[in-house]
Design an enzyme around this catalytic site. Sequence first.
Site, PDB file in Angstrom:
ATOM      1  N   CYS A 116     -43.576 -19.877  33.066  1.00 37.08           N
ATOM      2  CA  CYS A 116     -43.281 -21.303  32.864  1.00 37.08           C
ATOM      3  C   CYS A 116     -41.818 -21.569  32.538  1.00 37.08           C
ATOM      4  CB  CYS A 116     -44.163 -21.879  31.767  1.00 37.08           C
ATOM      5  SG  CYS A 116     -45.902 -21.781  32.157  1.00 37.08           S
ATOM      6  N   HIS A 257     -41.257 -28.368  28.762  1.00 37.30           N
ATOM      7  CA  HIS A 257     -42.284 -27.809  29.644  1.00 37.30           C
ATOM      8  C   HIS A 257     -43.594 -28.548  29.396  1.00 37.30           C
ATOM      9  CE1 HIS A 257     -44.949 -25.228  31.728  1.00 37.30           C
ATOM     10  NE2 HIS A 257     -45.462 -24.666  30.653  1.00 37.30           N
ATOM     11  N   ASN A 287     -50.391 -28.308  34.094  1.00 36.75           N
ATOM     12  CA  ASN A 287     -49.301 -27.351  33.897  1.00 36.75           C
ATOM     13  C   ASN A 287     -48.963 -26.708  35.245  1.00 36.75           C
ATOM     14  OD1 ASN A 287     -47.671 -25.176  33.283  1.00 36.75           O
ATOM     15  ND2 ASN A 287     -48.948 -24.377  31.643  1.00 36.75           N
TER      16      ASN A 287
END
Length: 330
Positions: A116, A257, A287
């Site tokens: 990520c 994020h 996500n």
Amino acid sequence: MKRPVAYIAGTGHAVPRRVVTNDDIAAMGLDTNDAWIVERTGIRQRHLAAPDETLTSLAAQASRQAMEQAGVLPGEIDVIVLGTASPDHLLPATAVEVQAALGCSRAAAFDLGAACSGWLYSAIVAESLIAGGSADTVLVIGAEKLSSIVNWKDRNTCVLFGDGAGATVLRRARGGHRGILSSYMRSDGALTQLLWRPAGGNVEPLSPEVMAEGRHCIQMAGREVFKHAVRSMAEATDRALDAARLTANDIDLLIPHQANVRIIDATAKHAGIPPERVFVNVDRYGNTSAATIPIALNEAIQQGRVKEGSTVLFAAFGAGFTWGSLVVRF
Ligand code: ACO
């Protein structure tokens, strides 16, 4: 404050056509529901790619927008760095397939694996390449097709992830204060097994048993990862602000994020940035790992929330663990 060596000259993003709501996932026979997913994560829907929507095609679509916005032709790209954990092929890097799709014939292209934190790490690498003199114009992409590496029978993970791509063009700064003001990156490999794909690599190659058990898919100890994410994102925001000699009051927008709205809230609260100066789109995309930040940045620019003169704080956290932050003036 240091004089920036690189600035973000253009952005773009692309997501698959198909929208899958929480109710759609529950209807797949999984013991979950919209209320649980919204309350624990803030996610309401995600975009999932069809077979013809490859990582390469999504990344290329996002990149074309970013290059057009930057006014950069394919032949002007010196390097392509693609942050991803879900490449189209295990060999070669997806970045070279994107290079071919875009016609960036002069470029060197490679993938970067930081889960990520992939786009953020890639942006820092790009800045370093520019600072070192080996590039003037770098295409920095974060792109994922996580739907291919998620176990659709595991409610602990499959509800969380989505597919998409975001792209940015970084160029050498020519004076002024526009550009990357500070950056910070860290990793800790002591706890890899809290978030990983146990099999499918060298240690335990793909086999019918591995596939039947879904051991080639993402596995995550959610509660543990959550704690580390909150702690690391807080540290990351502190470090980037300190390095830029700025405070929360100087930040026009926090783009964190997008994994879980509770992690975002905790990060903003720690940094002392009020909700109206925090960008959130995890409700619409889930996500998308390396893609969350560049997708969010492009949307923030489209919505006028990032404009000339804006100072933006980025913070990321992902498998590895990896984490980091950037302060950028636009
Ligand atoms: N629907 C219904 N119930 C569920 C679901 C679901 N989809 N998933 C889990 N549950 C259950 C669990 O089984 C558990 O039940 P139990 O108490 O009977 O055991 C209960 O809900 C609570 O589970 P927790 O894991 O404690 O729930 P939590 O509040 O921690 O939320 C979540 C889980 C959303 C995964 C959260 O921990 C999280 O966001 N973690 C961090 C994710 C992240 O940031 N990842 C990093 C980036 S990802 C990358 O790098 C690729």
